[in-house]
Write an enzyme that holds these catalytic residues in place. Structure first.
Site, PDB file in Angstrom:
ATOM      1  N   HIS A 164      38.047  37.020  30.835  1.00 15.71           N
ATOM      2  CA  HIS A 164      36.902  36.493  31.469  1.00 15.71           C
ATOM      3  C   HIS A 164      36.636  34.843  31.782  1.00 15.71           C
ATOM      4  O   HIS A 164      36.136  34.269  32.266  1.00 15.71           O
ATOM      5  CB  HIS A 164      35.686  36.758  31.186  1.00 15.71           C
ATOM      6  CG  HIS A 164      35.188  38.558  31.188  1.00 15.71           C
ATOM      7  ND1 HIS A 164      35.979  39.349  30.709  1.00 15.71           N
ATOM      8  CD2 HIS A 164      34.334  39.020  31.974  1.00 15.71           C
ATOM      9  CE1 HIS A 164      35.543  40.398  31.036  1.00 15.71           C
ATOM     10  NE2 HIS A 164      34.586  40.222  31.938  1.00 15.71           N
ATOM     11  N   GLU A 218      35.339  45.518  43.397  1.00 19.60           N
ATOM     12  CA  GLU A 218      35.656  44.206  43.874  1.00 19.60           C
ATOM     13  C   GLU A 218      36.520  44.582  45.327  1.00 19.60           C
ATOM     14  O   GLU A 218      36.701  44.038  46.485  1.00 19.60           O
ATOM     15  CB  GLU A 218      36.353  43.354  43.159  1.00 19.60           C
ATOM     16  CG  GLU A 218      35.387  42.435  42.436  1.00 19.60           C
ATOM     17  CD  GLU A 218      34.727  43.249  41.303  1.00 19.60           C
ATOM     18  OE1 GLU A 218      33.515  43.036  40.855  1.00 19.60           O
ATOM     19  OE2 GLU A 218      35.154  44.258  40.784  1.00 19.60           O
TER      20      GLU A 218
END
Length: 326
Positions: free
Chosen positions: A131, A62
């Site tokens: 998550h 990312e």
């Protein structure tokens, strides 16, 4: 205006495709957006239609996705960079908040960063604590970065198209729970939802429910239930956390004199805190009751399904909050 009934993921796909056809500078990038057709299937079919030049499968980094997107935008392209889920965006915080959000200011307007970071957001479905995040208020903390959070398929299409066309960086979050939910979507490739403009999803006179994204669903359910008891709720969907449509909030509060702020995110240093402070500062003379807040519990989200649901907001918690101030 003609419309089609589409799930949110289809509305997002339609918005992306229309903008890629309209402007050849627009391209998509991210993990599994091409050959795998997107983890959430928003980019399904794009690789075949637009090719590898405009549909970029990236390494699992990312930090790299964020940095490349910023550089591409500075160089004149219009990237739409996808983070598989928003918790992974934490790995790109430097690119998002130190570069994308600040370059235009720090270079005295010589550079622009017209990019969109897309990220699936939200808690639930036993994805566990690492998550399961709804941290949009964290990103809205930083000036120079717009933050959009659609609640309906129509808003998803119009807001994403407006974000792609804008000259500023946008963090655009999409609630995972809303991807399959259908709704009418204008069949118009010029349909835009202006950045910074909220919406009244339901009119009412007794209490204002201020929310965004998945919270709209809970608020509409609560409003329907409270109507049976003669309580009229107005549902304000801010749609954008930054720029925030404060005037829409104030206009509704002047009418109802009561407010409940509903968010899927955590309660500490939150969207709810900010809205409560704004109402206190600017609408004190109209207040007939304290501002109530409904959010997730202040804990890492548990894995066990029943306990997970206990920690999340829901329509009944909104109903209970409204009854406390009516």
């Amino acid at each position: 205006m003609a419309s089609k009934n589409l799930p949110m993921r289809e509305a997002l796909r339609q918005a992306l495709r229309e903008e890629m056809l309209r402007d050849e500078r627009v391209f998509v990038m991210g993990e599994e957006v091409g050959a795998w057709q997107g983890t959430h299937r928003v980019t399904a079919g794009f690789l075949d239609e637009f090719g590898k030049k405009r549909v970029k499968d990236t390494p699992i980094s990312e930090m790299a996705i964020g940095g490349v997107a910023v550089g591409a935008a500075m160089a004149g392209l219009r990237p739409v960079a996808e983070f598989m889920t928003i918790n992974f965006a934490f790995l790109a915080l430097d690119a998002i908040v130190n570069h994308a959000a600040k370059i235009h200011y720090m270079f005295d307007g010589m550079f622009k960063v017209p990019l969109v970071f897309r990220a699936a957001s939200g808690w639930g479905n036993q994805a566990t604590a690492t998550h399961s995040h709804t941290p949009e208020p964290i990103f809205a903390h930083f000036p120079g970065l717009y933050v959009g959070c659609p609640a309906t398929p129509a808003d998803a299409k119009g807001m994403l198209k407006a974000s792609i066309r804008d000259e500023n960086p946008v963090l655009f979050t999409e609630s995972i729970a809303l991807y399959p939910k259908p709704g009418p979507v204008p069949d118009d490739d010029e349909y835009l939802v202006p950045i910074g403009k909220g919406d009244i999803k339901r009119e009412g006179t007794d209490v204002t429910l201020i929310t965004y994204a998945r919270g709209v669903e809970w608020c509409l359910q609560a409003a329907k239930e409270l109507e049976k008891d003669g309580v009229s709720c107005e549902v304000v969907d801010v749609r954008w956390l930054r720029p925030l449509d404060t005037e829409l909030i104030y206009e509704s509060f002047r009418k109802t004199n009561r407010a409940v702020v509903v968010e899927e995110s955590l309660p500490m240093y939150s969207f709810g805190s900010e809205i409560a402070a704004l109402i206190q500062d600017n609408m004190f003379d109209y207040m007939d009751a304290p501002v109530k807040r409904v959010s997730a519990m202040d804990v890492p989200l548990p894995y066990a399904r029943e306990i997970e649901l206990m920690a999340l907001p829901n329509a009944q918690k909104v109903v209970d909050a409204v009854k406390e101030i009516i």
